[in-house]
Structure formats: C-alpha cells, structure tokens
Design a protein around this motif. Structure first.
Motif, mmCIF file in Angstrom:
data_model
loop_
_atom_site.group_PDB
_atom_site.id
_atom_site.type_symbol
_atom_site.label_atom_id
_atom_site.label_comp_id
_atom_site.label_asym_id
_atom_site.label_seq_id
_atom_site.Cartn_x
_atom_site.Cartn_y
_atom_site.Cartn_z
ATOM 1 N N GLY A 166 0.824 -1.225 0.000
ATOM 2 C CA GLY A 166 0.000 0.000 0.000
ATOM 3 C C GLY A 166 0.850 1.263 0.000
ATOM 4 O O GLY A 166 2.049 1.228 0.316
ATOM 5 N N GLY B 43 0.292 4.065 1.848
ATOM 6 C CA GLY B 43 0.427 4.706 3.162
ATOM 7 C C GLY B 43 0.217 6.206 3.111
ATOM 8 O O GLY B 43 0.956 6.965 3.751
ATOM 9 N N PRO C 291 -0.268 -5.698 8.392
ATOM 10 C CA PRO C 291 0.814 -5.405 9.331
ATOM 11 C C PRO C 291 0.696 -4.059 10.037
ATOM 12 O O PRO C 291 1.297 -3.879 11.090
ATOM 13 C CB PRO C 291 2.059 -5.438 8.434
HETATM 14 P P1 UTP Z 1 -4.432 0.315 4.030
HETATM 15 O O1 UTP Z 1 -5.882 0.123 3.934
HETATM 16 O O2 UTP Z 1 -3.934 0.896 5.306
HETATM 17 O O3 UTP Z 1 -3.972 1.175 2.774
HETATM 18 O O4 UTP Z 1 -3.735 -1.091 3.785
HETATM 19 P P2 UTP Z 1 -2.623 1.922 2.453
HETATM 20 O O5 UTP Z 1 -2.696 2.321 1.017
HETATM 21 O O6 UTP Z 1 -1.427 1.111 2.828
HETATM 22 O O7 UTP Z 1 -2.595 3.219 3.401
HETATM 23 P P3 UTP Z 1 -3.377 4.625 3.314
HETATM 24 O O8 UTP Z 1 -4.825 4.321 3.592
HETATM 25 O O9 UTP Z 1 -3.121 5.210 1.946
HETATM 26 O O10 UTP Z 1 -2.738 5.435 4.399
HETATM 27 C C1 UTP Z 1 -3.734 -2.158 4.728
HETATM 28 C C2 UTP Z 1 -2.578 -3.091 4.384
HETATM 29 O O11 UTP Z 1 -2.755 -3.607 3.059
HETATM 30 C C3 UTP Z 1 -1.647 -3.292 2.231
HETATM 31 C C4 UTP Z 1 -0.936 -2.117 2.916
HETATM 32 O O12 UTP Z 1 0.452 -2.125 2.623
HETATM 33 C C5 UTP Z 1 -1.234 -2.358 4.388
HETATM 34 O O13 UTP Z 1 -0.268 -3.192 4.976
HETATM 35 N N1 UTP Z 1 -2.110 -2.954 0.862
HETATM 36 C C6 UTP Z 1 -3.124 -2.074 0.671
HETATM 37 C C7 UTP Z 1 -1.488 -3.545 -0.214
HETATM 38 O O14 UTP Z 1 -0.547 -4.364 -0.052
HETATM 39 N N2 UTP Z 1 -1.906 -3.226 -1.473
HETATM 40 C C8 UTP Z 1 -2.926 -2.348 -1.700
HETATM 41 O O15 UTP Z 1 -3.261 -2.105 -2.885
HETATM 42 C C9 UTP Z 1 -3.545 -1.751 -0.590
#
Ligand code: UTP
Length: 312
Positions: free
Chosen positions: A28, A30, A147
C-alpha cells in the motif's frame, strides 16, 4: 449443541486443513502517513525499536505459521532487506563483543527459506494484494495479517483466531467492538449464535452508516481464509475507492462457506493512522522495563504542562 450439530462439527474438523502459511501485504501507499511514507514504507515505521512489520511476523510465528508470503510493491525493497542477515553489522557487533545483540537480531529472523516475496505491481487494493499471493499459497487455508494493525495483548490476535479455527474450521476473522456511532469507518460483521470461543457471522458490510450497521463488531485485520477466496478475488469488480476490496469477495464466499468471528482479548493499534501509531509506541514503551520509568515521568510532566496551559 444438538447431536446433528455435533456430527457436522466433527465432520468439518475431520476434513480441516492446517494453516501453515500467512500472507502479509505491504504494497500500500500509506498516504495517511505522508510525508514520512514518501521514501519509507509505513510498515518500516518503528514502534519503540522494531518496525511495525516485525510485530506481524512475530505474531504469525507465535501462532505456528511455517511460511510467510510478503506481497510487496514499488519502494518496498527495504522490507525484503530487513528480513536478511547483515554481515557488516554482525562483524561490527562481534568486534565490539556485543554477542547478546547479535543473538537478539538473529532471533527476529524467520528461518531460511521460510519467506517468499511476490509483487503487486500497482496498489489496486487489499483484495488485489491478497490475490497476488495465490500461486505461493496454493490450495490450502491461509492466515492474513494486515501489518499496520499491531496486536497488543497477552497472546497475539492470530493465535486466538487459530484456536477458534480449530473448533470450527471454515473462515475465521478477528473482531473488536467500536463506538456504535463510528461503524462507517470499518468493515462490520453481524453477530449470530455463539460457537466455541466466538460466534457465527451473519453479515459483512463495508463501512455501514450507524443506523444500517448489523452490530458494532469490526474486522480488525486478522483472518484465516479458505483458498476459494482466490477465485473470487480473480473476478472481483472494483468496489469502494475504485479498489478491489477483500470484504466484497468475502461476502461472496460467505454464500457457500461459513464465517466465524472471535472478539480479540487484547487490543489492536492501527499504526497506519497517526493516533494509533503514537498510542502503540506509548503502550509498548510502558511494557519495557528499560524505558518505562522515564517515559511515564515524561508523559506525566507533559500532561501537567498541558493542564497548566489550558487552565491559564
Ligand atoms: P491500508 O488500507 O492501510 O492502505 O492497507 P494503504 O494504502 O497502505 O494506506 P493509506 O490508507 O493510503 O494510508 C492495509 C494493508 O494492506 C496493504 C498495505 O500495505 C497495508 O499493509 N495494501 C493495501 C497492499 O498491499 N496493497 C494495496 O493495494 C492496498
């Protein structure tokens, strides 16, 4: 439990496959943690002195997981490097006679060959990230740990839902209760009859308005899922935020498979949010004998200063 229910449960457990693998998605963007996440994955932000992702790995290993599949993305190579030996560092610590520190660093690593890394080329959503792990997981149930949700309690949250899985098989998720006025921030489940240490899930709704929410139990980022979820994710249309949502695929899976939920006995900190990250740092610092006293003194002082400012 009636005789029929008992027979069904025994049959189910008889065909239950062990959960050996865990998926940890770290691809993600973040965005809630900008600007820190411009050049650093949020999963590497430290809670006291360990990166957030290490807590998820520790929790998975504590629950008996044998292999961890990381779904990574652009700018996340540092996570793969983190789960590796660092010969220069070990050499320097050896010369300084810091044997205990070397042992402690080594104890944090999963066993050689017990990790896999796969890529999600673009962050199309959590459901898409989980789907990217399909070939490595294969045809067996697996655990999923988000995580940035850091588990704080006597036992890890995954170990708790593993207990329920052993009682029920099927799909199991961990839940916590939120403020009933804030259901629109979470994935919410409906509460059915109690089973073992949890309950049967009757509905799953992503971010319902309080008046429409089936309960205030929210999904807190720990799951045990059956492999059929992968086929559904492969055909899942984009949902909220234009992303492929895991909850949407779980709702479809619930049409043919049972879902159970277990309320977590500890508490989960959302380290993807600023408040949750700071709270996690305070909570874990207060558990550490080496820094507890000074952190507590500093918090007391700061609160007293703030009270003084407010009163003035
Ligand atoms: P979040 O919902 O917190 O999304 O992802 P995000 O994009 O990381 O963070 P914000 O909302 O933009 O701040 C929950 C988990 O899922 C992973 C993220 O790395 C995190 O560990 N994730 C999320 C992915 O691996 N891929 C994605 O497309 C979205």
């Amino acid at each position: 439990m009636t005789k029929d229910e008992e027979t069904i449960l025994i049959e189910r457990i008889g065909t239950m496959k062990k959960v050996r693998k865990a998926v940890i998605p770290v691809a993600g963007l973040g965005t809630r943690f900008l600007p820190a996440t411009k050049s650093m994955p949020k999963e590497m932000l430290p809670v006291v002195d360990k990166p957030v992702v290490q807590y998820a790995v520790d929790e998975a290993l504590e629950a008996g997981i044998e292999h961890i599949v990381f779904v990574t993305g652009r700018n996340k190579a540092v996570i793969e490097d983190y789960f590796d030996l660092h010969p220069e560092l070990v050499g320097t610590l050896e010369q300084a006679g810091k044997v205990e520190q070397i042992k402690s660093l080594e104890s944090l690593l999963p066993a050689p060959g017990a990790t896999s890394f796969t890529r999600q080329q673009a962050p199309h959503g959590l459901g898409h990230a989980v789907w990217c792990a399909r070939d490595i997981v294969g045809d067996e149930p697996f655990a999923l740990l988000l995580p940035d949700m850091v588990s704080f309690g006597k036992r890890g949250c995954l170990a708790e839902i593993m207990d329920l899985y052993e009682q029920t098989s099927g799909n199991v998720i961990a839940v916590e209760q939120c403020d009933p006025n804030e259901t629109n921030k979470y994935g919410i489940v409906g509460k059915g009859p109690e089973v073992g240490t949890g309950f049967e899930v009757t509905a799953m709704v992503e971010k319902p308005a309080p008046a429409k929410a089936p309960s205030n139990y929210y999904i807190n980022g720990r799951y045990i899922l059956q492999p059929e979820i992968f086929q559904l994710l492969g055909t899942q249309k984009r949902g909220a935020g234009g992303e492929i949502q895991l909850t949407d695929a779980m709702v479809r899976l619930a049409a043919s498979q049972a879902f159970f939920a277990r309320p977590f006995q500890g508490r989960m900190f959302d380290c993807g949010s600023k408040e949750g990250f700071i709270q996690a740092n305070v909570a874990f610092a207060l558990k550490r004998a080496d820094i507890r006293g000074s952190v507590l003194d500093a918090i007391r002082e700061m609160v007293a200063e703030q009270d003084h400012v407010v009163a003035a």
